[in-house]
Design an enzyme around this catalytic site. Structure first.
Site, PDB file in Angstrom:
ATOM      1  N   THR A 169      -3.617   4.852  14.581  1.00 25.93           N
ATOM      2  CA  THR A 169      -2.415   4.680  13.931  1.00 25.93           C
ATOM      3  C   THR A 169      -1.033   5.276  14.309  1.00 25.93           C
ATOM      4  O   THR A 169      -0.082   4.587  14.202  1.00 25.93           O
ATOM      5  CB  THR A 169      -2.426   5.148  12.413  1.00 25.93           C
ATOM      6  OG1 THR A 169      -3.692   4.400  11.962  1.00 25.93           O
ATOM      7  CG2 THR A 169      -1.232   5.179  11.635  1.00 25.93           C
ATOM      8  N   SER A 219      -9.690   3.847  16.117  1.00 23.05           N
ATOM      9  CA  SER A 219     -10.817   4.875  16.317  1.00 23.05           C
ATOM     10  C   SER A 219     -11.892   4.491  15.392  1.00 23.05           C
ATOM     11  O   SER A 219     -13.240   5.189  15.761  1.00 23.05           O
ATOM     12  CB  SER A 219     -10.193   6.259  16.062  1.00 23.05           C
ATOM     13  OG  SER A 219     -10.105   6.460  14.744  1.00 23.05           O
ATOM     14  N   THR A 244      -7.121   8.486  13.379  1.00 22.40           N
ATOM     15  CA  THR A 244      -7.447   9.944  12.686  1.00 22.40           C
ATOM     16  C   THR A 244      -9.055   9.636  12.248  1.00 22.40           C
ATOM     17  O   THR A 244      -9.864  10.474  11.984  1.00 22.40           O
ATOM     18  CB  THR A 244      -6.753  10.057  11.431  1.00 22.40           C
ATOM     19  OG1 THR A 244      -6.762   8.768  10.581  1.00 22.40           O
ATOM     20  CG2 THR A 244      -5.262  10.322  11.531  1.00 22.40           C
ATOM     21  N   ASP A 245      -9.639   8.463  12.183  1.00 26.75           N
ATOM     22  CA  ASP A 245     -10.759   7.870  11.508  1.00 26.75           C
ATOM     23  C   ASP A 245     -11.978   8.666  12.184  1.00 26.75           C
ATOM     24  O   ASP A 245     -13.026   9.222  11.337  1.00 26.75           O
ATOM     25  CB  ASP A 245     -11.007   6.647  11.296  1.00 26.75           C
ATOM     26  CG  ASP A 245     -10.170   6.005  10.402  1.00 26.75           C
ATOM     27  OD1 ASP A 245      -9.471   6.742   9.435  1.00 26.75           O
ATOM     28  OD2 ASP A 245      -9.866   4.807  10.416  1.00 26.75           O
TER      29      ASP A 245
HETATM   30  C1  SIN Z   1      -7.559   4.892  13.542  1.00 22.79           C
HETATM   31  O1  SIN Z   1      -8.323   5.939  13.261  1.00 22.79           O
HETATM   32  O2  SIN Z   1      -7.492   4.479  14.760  1.00 22.79           O
HETATM   33  C2  SIN Z   1      -6.704   4.318  12.548  1.00 22.79           C
HETATM   34  C3  SIN Z   1      -6.526   4.832  11.508  1.00 22.79           C
HETATM   35  C4  SIN Z   1      -5.625   6.262  12.079  1.00 22.79           C
HETATM   36  O3  SIN Z   1      -5.323   6.797  12.908  1.00 22.79           O
HETATM   37  O4  SIN Z   1      -5.125   6.891  10.813  1.00 22.79           O
END
Ligand code: SIN
Length: 323
Positions: free
Chosen positions: A16, A68, A101-102
């Site tokens: 993100t 991710s 983040t995931d």
């Molecule tokens: C991801 O994990 O690539 C998408 C969600 C995020 O980064 O918050």
């Protein structure tokens, strides 16, 4: 340390933090992994020429461009090798990695396990896309840079929302708010405040022996084993384990209830799988604290790791054991 004498590395993997939406006020309908790591660097508060004080020249590299949730072994293998190569360069002071983040906590634990280094490797991320009215990515990136160049910084670290976390304890705990990560009972290692690092704990410790052997196998292209996660819950049965064993799984982590408790049917299925040669580890699905195993337990516990991190460790253990 004379940070200006060093070269620093920024590796982009997507997420993100590199995402964009059509509408600036929309923090939900966006596409992750759209902007290059060069674009993220350009967008640092104050412009790239106003890097955090003391940072020397930075080398920017796009290692991957993924959401991710789609993180896979191929990206992990490239990322570990790029880190390994840069860290082996005596001129490199440390690395910052932008990541979604995931699955960030899984990548952080994987890198912690496989990188034999005392230099800092700092993962950072964002909960809002780069096109948001008030994106969090630029501040997080700036904070991650401040941590990477901080005197004494070492090991694999996660920086988000002004907090510094170690790879072992960190977990994504919220699906929306900017403050999405927590180290649970352990608490953060410290904070970044106006570019200054304030530590509450020591920098993290080194990795395990298995994992250092595993990185050699990864570099040599040895196939990754299959390790899956099953969960205990009311009404759990043997069906999931039976299907996974039938499909050739080599390792199973069970996200057990409470202090490692399992429905009797799941327990029996896991014991059968273990007797048949599948490596089994028991972690708790409780987000805080850690399991206290009973002496004589049939199924080994995951040594305090969360289910997803126990899976990473078991992957590396099985990889290291492959001949
Ligand atoms: C991801 O994990 O690539 C998408 C969600 C995020 O980064 O918050």
């Amino acid at each position: 340390m004379d940070v200006d004498a060093k070269k620093w590395v920024l590796l982009g993997t997507g997420g993100t933090i590199a995402g964009t939406a059509d509408v600036a006020s929309d923090n939900l309908r966006y596409c992750a992994a759209q902007l290059s790591v060069q674009a993220l660097w350009q967008a640092l508060p104050g412009g790239p020429e106003r890097r955090p004080e003391g940072a020397g020249p930075w080398v920017l590299e796009q290692v991957a461009q993924v959401d991710s949730k789609d993180m896979d072994f191929a990206v992990w293998a490239v990322l570990a090798q790029r880190c390994q190569q840069h860290l082996a360069d005596p001129g490199v002071g440390g690395i910052v990695i932008t990541h979604g983040t995931d699955t960030l906590e899984e990548t952080a634990w994987f890198l912690h396990c496989v990188l034999d280094t005392h230099k800092p490797v700092v993962l950072t991320c964002a909960m809002r896309p780069a096109s948001a009215l008030a994106p969090d990515g630029p501040q997080n990136l700036r904070d991650a840079v401040a941590v990477a160049i901080a005197p004494g910084a070492c090991g694999v670290l996660v920086v988000c929302a002004g907090e510094i976390h170690g790879a072992r304890a960190v977990q994504k705990v919220h699906p929306y708010r900017l403050h999405a990560f927590s180290s649970g009972d352990a608490g953060p290692l410290g904070w970044v405040e106006e570019g200054q690092v304030r530590l509450s704990q020591n920098w993290p410790l080194a990795q395990s022996h298995h994992a250092l052997v595993a990185i050699k196998k990864i570099v040599d292209g040895v196939p990754w084993p299959r390790v899956d996660i099953v969960m205990n819950y009311a009404g759990a049965s043997a069906a999931m384990v039976a299907a996974l064993v039938h499909s050739g799984v080599q390792g199973l982590v069970v996200a057990a209830t409470g202090n490692g408790t399992l429905h009797y049917a799941l327990q029996e299925a896991l014991e059968r799988a273990q007797a048949g040669g599948v490596a089994v580890r028991v972690a708790t699905r409780c987000p805080l604290g850690q399991m206290l195993p009973h002496p004589g337990d049939m199924l080994p516990d995951a040594q305090g790791l969360s289910p997803v991190k126990a899976r990473v460790s078991l992957l590396l253990e099985l990889l290291a054991a492959q001949t």
